[in-house]
Each structure stands twice: as structure tokens, then as C-alpha cells.
Design an enzyme around this catalytic site. Structure first.
Site, PDB file in Angstrom:
ATOM      1  N   GLU A 246      38.785  46.345  38.525  1.00 17.32           N
ATOM      2  CA  GLU A 246      39.229  46.082  39.667  1.00 17.32           C
ATOM      3  C   GLU A 246      40.466  46.705  39.996  1.00 17.32           C
ATOM      4  O   GLU A 246      40.606  47.063  41.125  1.00 17.32           O
ATOM      5  CB  GLU A 246      39.689  44.350  39.714  1.00 17.32           C
TER       6      GLU A 246
ATOM      7  N   PHE B 155      34.250  38.417  43.115  1.00 12.22           N
ATOM      8  CA  PHE B 155      34.607  37.207  43.457  1.00 12.22           C
ATOM      9  C   PHE B 155      35.882  37.244  43.550  1.00 12.22           C
ATOM     10  O   PHE B 155      36.562  37.892  42.654  1.00 12.22           O
ATOM     11  CB  PHE B 155      34.053  36.095  42.174  1.00 12.22           C
TER      12      PHE B 155
ATOM     13  N   HIS C 282      35.123  31.215  39.577  1.00 14.41           N
ATOM     14  CA  HIS C 282      34.491  31.389  40.649  1.00 14.41           C
ATOM     15  C   HIS C 282      34.353  30.907  42.077  1.00 14.41           C
ATOM     16  O   HIS C 282      33.632  30.776  42.864  1.00 14.41           O
ATOM     17  CB  HIS C 282      32.729  31.461  40.397  1.00 14.41           C
TER      18      HIS C 282
END
Lengths: 329, 367
Positions: A63, A86, A132
Site C-alpha cells: 500500500e 479495504f 475489514h
């Protein structure tokens, strides 16, 4: 007459991406599984086939790399739309968000600007594993230099995403995945903008203003309808952009009613309910007839799914909270 | 020569796809061979039942492990009793070997926090969902044990995708610098959801990355449980008791394949060919170990049937137990946030409890 399609929220996101990618070659999508797989929620379905692997880019699982590379691309004049799968997985890229994405304009005295839109599904209620389900919009709203947008309808999802992509500054675009497919709405086929920073009134009422956004608009509206049967009329305001907040809309709705509640699924302490309450204190103190009621997630880590229905504000909690504010003192 | 000196481009192997011996067989007793086989059968059957429970709405999203039993069971069996595993979220098989009851694993994926509370004496870290985030923990925990004068070894699991994350680099780099007794076990199952191994790195192998941290990296056939056992045993021994010129950590790349979906929310037919899946299914770790053990006359039809029956019974019993656990009380959300519940949290709970009392549970629960 404008042609429309009947789309879910996630389809409207996809349509917004498609529209902007068709119009502007500088718009690229990058992230994990966004290409061939079409995104784990199908938000980028078909885009890989339409625009190819150089514009719909499956990246390594990283990320910080995704967001950091998007910063570099945006600095060179592209309009990247990085996706984090997410919102709970954005944190390896948090350094890039708060140290660079939000600050490039300031740091370079506007020599470099970052027209990028960081998309991520967020929020609870889908029986998913740990990390999540969180709702951490306050992290990003707290960071100067970012805009934070959260659509709650298919129409807004497309229009706000187009505005975000065209915005000269970086936008964190959080998509309430609980309502990705919960209902459909009419979405124009053409391109259109829903401006960032503007709230919308979802329901009119004189007794109390209820401020909310994202997936919480549904239990809020449900509670409002049920309260109406008891003679309590809620003015429901969907803030849509939580940074910058539409302070005028907040004040206007509050002055009309003199009472307010805020509904968000994020934890209470340090949540945006506090910012909205402070805005009311600053701007409309003399109209105030009751303490502002916050109906929120709890100050605990988001639970695994056996308990998530208790964690998320339900219509019952909204009803009880609104009554408390309306019946005060 | 130690097996750990194998060139990272090579592949450590003991039995081939048919169970024929192609390398030195590790020195295990008959009972140990049978235990290895049974654990693998148990993990496979558990996995099939878990996927089916999810399909029936009796469990939430679940990450299947079929195809990866050889790597999980072979590696976990190489540990001594006091050693630890630091898992990601797919190591139900390894956890089982280390003493995590099946019921716990089921409860966890049924959304109960209690499923992640490992019983005392079970040296297993909690499930870590964010990719690679557990790798620095394994380094730190092993380092702590070393500083405390213990000789415990930490076996850390992660996938091929994890090698792209910053935490992978930082965890392995610390391990090299501080010479921690950590074995980094990469379950390279070829796919990070839809992204193939080739898209994670331009390196020829994942094992060679260890070289940059100053310690050994080897590749092993991850669908050959005996090769996995052999490589992990050597790595654990070195971590515990290295030669003077050796660093303790090792990275093992176990080359394998996930037969099923990334999780039950994933549809792998969108991104990979059935031909590829079939090719890897021919390497299935369970029949190949079974073939070897039959050839050695350690297993026969009767013994296999017995094991299959006992495995079914054990999984069915665990499912019954897990499903008989009632939904936790909402109070439990609050109780483990801090050692002592802060007054504001107590207040939030009281307010919630009053609404629940007034409106009833149906106002909260969807099902």
C-alpha cells in the site's frame, strides 16, 4: 432528456471511473486486484479489458508503494486513482498519505499539486474478518490538505467521484461497502459533478436535525420514519463530504430545529460528531435547546462479526438517542 | 553440507509427485510419519467442511488452505515443544499441530473473538490479517527470548504477496542485524488473490531475498511434506544453536499452490486457468505422502480407512462444539479493550444496555 441507468452504488463508482478514464488519458487506476480480477468488490470490472494493463494496473501487494507511486504520478500531472482494497489496509500507506499526499502542495508552494483520488471501501456490517470493518474517516479529516468524501447513494457516488478525480487536490474517497449493493438508484449516463463540500438534506423536519453520512444514512432514515409516526419530525442531513464540512448546512439545519443528533459508525471519542457539535457551539449557541446527542460506534476495537450488529448504530439506537435530545430537559 | 546451503535457485525435494524417493528421507519413526499424514488429512477435511459451512451461511468469510497442507504440517512438526509459530490467517493446519483446538479455529471464523484466544501453553500468536504485519513481531518475539536467555525458536508464516510489503523488509532486516532465532517461512502459493507471483517481484526467486539480509534463503518443494520438514528442521536447529560463523535466521520459500479461492469471497476462475490448477493438483501433498508410506508399508487400506473415519469424527465433533457456543454478550466488546474499563466506556456500555433492554435484541440482530 438525460438517459439514466439503474445502478448500485458500486456500479456507479465503476461508471464514474469509466467516464473519467474515457475522457482523460491521464486518469489511471492502480491497486491490488483492480485489473484482471476487476476489484474484489468489482468496482473496476471491465476497465482492464477496456483500457488495458497500463491504465488499470495490478500492483504488487504494497500500500505504501501504491499510494507513494500515485503521489509521484500525480506530481507529474497524471490523475491517478489508487485503490486500497479495504480501508483497514491503508495503514502501510499512512505515511505516504499524511507525510506527502496531504502536503506536497504546501511544501512546494503549489509548484507540485496532487490531483489524485485514493479510493477505499470502508465500514462494517458485512460479516468480514478483522480489519475489514473499521470506520476511520476522522484520521483523514484530521489531516490538513486532504478532502474526504463519502457518498451514500449511487447518484452521489458517480458525481462525487468525478468531482474528486477532477479536483486539483488529493481526495480520500471512502465507499460504504455495506451499501455497495443494498439498493439501486437512477444514475445519468453522461458525466456530471456532485460538488465536494456540499451536504444534502435527505428529509425535512422541524423537531431535530440529524447529521450523518455513508451507510448510516439508512438506519437514520429508518428511525426518522418511525419517529414521524410518534410525531417527531427529523431533518436528516447527509454531509457527504466530511472534510471540508459544510458548516453552513449544519448551522442552517440546527437553527431551524434547535436540537441535533449526529450518527456515525466510527468510535465516539475524537469522532467527527465532536467537530459537528463544536461547530454548533461556535456558530449557533443561542439557538441550542438541548445537548447534541452523539449516536456512534463505541470506543473499542471493531469486534468480529458475531458482535458487529451490536456495535453499529441501529435504528433503535438512533430512535432512542433522538428522543433523548427531543425530550430534553 | 547443510541443506540450508542449497542454492536458492534449486529446490529441496525428498519425494516426487508419485511418492518416489528423490532425496534423503528425514529420520522419522513410523508413528511420526503416520502423525504427519493424519494431520494433513485432518487439515484437508477440516478445510472442506469449513468451506461448506460458509456456503451454508454457518460461517463468515473463510480462507481455505487445501494444497498447502504439506508446507504447514511439515514445517510445524519441525518445532520443539517450546517453540512458537507466528501465523498469518491461513495457517489452520500449522496451528492444529501446535495444539490449537479445531473448535477455536472454527469459532474465530464464525466471528467469535474467543477463537483467537490461544489456550495457555499453546505457543501460537494470534491470527494477523494485515499482510506481512506479523513478520516484525516474529523478529521481536524471538529477539526477546534471546535476550531473556531462552532458546525458543519462532517460525513465522506469510505468503508470496507479503514479500512486497515494507514490513517484510524491516522484519527480515532486523532479524539479520540482531541475529534473532527466527525462521521466515514463505508460503509461496503463486497467487496473492488475483496477482501472480511474477507481479510481486522481478527477482527470480523469493528465497534469494534472504541474501540481502545476510542470512540463508532456500527453496523447498512446499507440496513435499518431507522436504519441508527437513529444511525447517535444519533452519530451527541453526536458529537455536548456530555455528560460530552462522547467523540464526533463515528464510524458507515453500513453493506450492492454493487449490481453492483466496477466501470464500473470491472467485479464482476469473483470473487463473483450470489447466494450471490441474497441473498443480497433480502435486497434491496428501496422495504423494500416502504413496510413499504405502510403499514403505507404513500405511495400508485398512489404516487409511481408519484415519479417514477418525478425522471425520474429529471435525464433526469440533463443528458441533463450535456451533453450540452462544453468541457472545455485547459486554465482551468492552472487556478486553483495556486492563480496566475507563469510565467513559462503562458509560457507553450502560447507555447501550438500556436501549437494548427497551427495544430488545431483535432491534439489533439481523438474523
Amino acid at each position: 432528456m438525460t438517459e439514466t441507468q439503474n445502478l448500485t452504488l458500486v456500479q456507479a463508482v465503476r461508471d464514474g471511473l469509466f467516464t473519467e478514464m474515457s475522457a482523460d488519458e491521464d486518469v489511471v487506476v492502480l491497486g491490488e486486484d483492480v485489473g484482471k480480477n476487476g476489484g474484489v468488490f468489482r468496482a473496476t470490472e471491465g476497465l482492464y479489458d477496456e483500457f488495458g494493463g497500463d491504465r488499470v494496473i495490478d500492483t504488487p501487494l504494497a500500500e505504501s508503494g501504491i499510494i507513494g507511486a500515485a503521489v509521484g504520478m500525480a506530481a507529474m500531472g497524471m490523475r491517478p486513482v489508487p485503490e486500497c482494497q479495504f480501508s483497514g489496509f491503508m495503514y502501510p500507506g499512512f505515511d505516504q498519505i499524511v507525510s506527502h499526499m496531504s502536503r506536497f502542495r504546501t511544501r512546494s508552494r503549489s509548484r507540485f499539486t496532487l490531483p489524485m483520488t485514493l479510493r477505499a471501501p470502508y465500514g462494517g456490517g458485512i460479516r468480514a474478518p478483522e480489519h475489514h470493518s473499521e470506520s476511520k474517516e476522522a484520521f483523514y479529516a484530521h489531516e490538513a490538505g486532504l478532502k474526504v468524501a463519502i457518498p451514500s447513494t449511487p447518484y452521489d457516488a458517480k458525481g462525487m467521484l468525478i468531482s474528486a478525480i477532477r479536483d486539483p487536490d488529493p481526495v480520500v474517497f471512502l465507499e460504504p461497502k455495506l451499501i455497495y449493493r443494498a439498493f439501486r438508484g437512477e444514475v445519468p449516463e453522461e458525466d456530471y459533478e456532485v460538488p465536494l463540500g456540499e451536504a444534502i438534506t435527505r428529509r425535512e423536519g422541524d423537531d431535530i436535525a440529524v447529521f450523518t453520512w455513508g451507510a448510516m444514512t439508512r438506519p437514520t432514515m429508518e428511525a426518522a420514519e418511525s419517529l414521524a409516526e410518534e410525531g417527531i419530525e427529523c431533518e436528516v442531513v447527509d454531509l457527504r463530504t466530511v472534510s471540508p464540512l459544510d458548516r453552513e448546512a449544519i448551522v442552517e439545519a440546527f437553527e431551524k430545529t434547535g436540537r441535533a443528533a449526529v450518527v456515525h459508525e466510527a468510535p465516539k471519542s475524537g469522532g467527527l460528531g465532536a467537530e459537528i457539535t463544536a461547530t454548533i457551539q461556535e456558530e449557533a449557541l443561542l439557538y441550542q435547546e438541548a445537548p447534541v446527542k452523539r449516536i456512534t460506534g463505541f470506543d473499542v476495537p471493531f469486534p468480529l462479526y458475531a458482535l458487529e450488529d451490536y456495535y453499529l448504530p441501529s435504528a433503535a439506537r438512533v430512535e432512542a438517542g433522538v428522543k433523548e435530545a427531543v425530550n430534553f430537559p | 553440507m547443510s541443506v540450508l546451503e542449497t542454492d536458492p535457485e534449486d529446490m529441496i525435494r525428498v519425494i516426487d509427485e508419485d511418492g518416489e524417493v528423490v532425496g534423503d528421507v528425514p529420520d522419522l519413526s513410523e508413528e511420526e510419519f503416520v502423525a504427519m499424514y493424519r494431520y494433513m488429512k485432518l487439515a484437508r477435511h477440516f478445510d472442506e467442511r469449513a468451506v461448506s459451512l460458509q456456503r451454508q451461511g454457518r460461517m463468515g468469510t473463510y480462507p481455505p488452505l487445501s494444497g498447502q497442507e504439506g508446507a504447514q504440517i511439515g514445517s510445524a512438526l519441525a518445532l520443539a515443544e517450546n517453540d512458537w509459530i507466528v501465523p498469518s490467517y491461513r495457517e489452520h493446519g500449522a496451528a492444529l499441530v501446535r495444539g490449537v483446538p479445531l473448535k477455536q479455529t472454527l469459532l474465530y471464523w464464525m466471528g467469535h473473538e474467543d477463537g483467537n484466544r490461544m489456550p495457555e501453553g499453546v505457543n501460537v500468536f494470534p491470527v494477523a490479517v494485515p499482510i506481512a504485519s506479523q513478520i516484525p513481531h516474529a523478529t521481536g518475539a524471538a529477539w526477546a527470548r534471546k535476550l531473556q536467555g531462552d532458546d525458543d525458536v519462532f517460525l513465522c508464516y506469510f505468503g508470496d504477496g507479503a514479500t512486497s510489503e515494507g514490513d517484510f523488509h524491516e522484519g527480515l532486516n532486523f532479524a539479520g542485524v540482531f541475529d534473532t532465532p527466527t525462521v521466515f517461512f514463505c508460503n509461496n502459493n503463486q497467487w496473492a488473490i488475483s496477482v501472480p507471483r511474477e507481479r510481486q517481484t522481478a527477482s527470480a526467486t523469493l528465497a534469494q531475498k534472504a541474501d540481502a539480509y545476510g542470512f540463508e534463503g532456500v527453496r523447498v518443494d512446499g507440496m513435499d511434506p518431507l522436504a519441508v520438514y527437513k529444511a525447517t528442521t535444519a533452519a530451527v536447529e541453526k536458529a537455536r544453536d548456530p555455528d560460530e560463523d552462522q547467523l540464526r535466521p533463515t528464510m524458507i520459500e515453500a513453493v506450492q499452490y492454493r487449490f481453492g479461492a483466496h477466501t470464500t469471497a473470491d472467485d479464482p476462475t476469473v483470473y487463473r486457468d483450470e489447466d494450471e490448477v490441474e497441473k498443480w493438483k497433480a502435486k497434491d501433498p496428501i496422495p504423494r505422502l500416502e504413496n510413499y508410506l504405502r510403499a514403505e508399508e507404513i500405511l495400508n487400506d485398512e489404516r487409511v480407512a481408519e484415519i479417514e473415519a477418525s478425522v471425520k469424527e474429529e471435525v464433526a465433533g469440533a463443528i458441533d462444539e463450535a456451533e453450540s457456543v452462544p453468541r457472545p454478550e455485547p459486554r465482551e466488546m468492552f472487556e478486553h479493550a483495556y486492563a480496566e474499563l475507563p469510565p467513559e466506556l462503562e458509560r457507553q456500555y450502560e447507555e447501550f444496555a438500556a436501549v437494548r433492554e427497551e427495544y430488545g435484541d431483535d432491534a439489533f440482530l439481523e438474523d
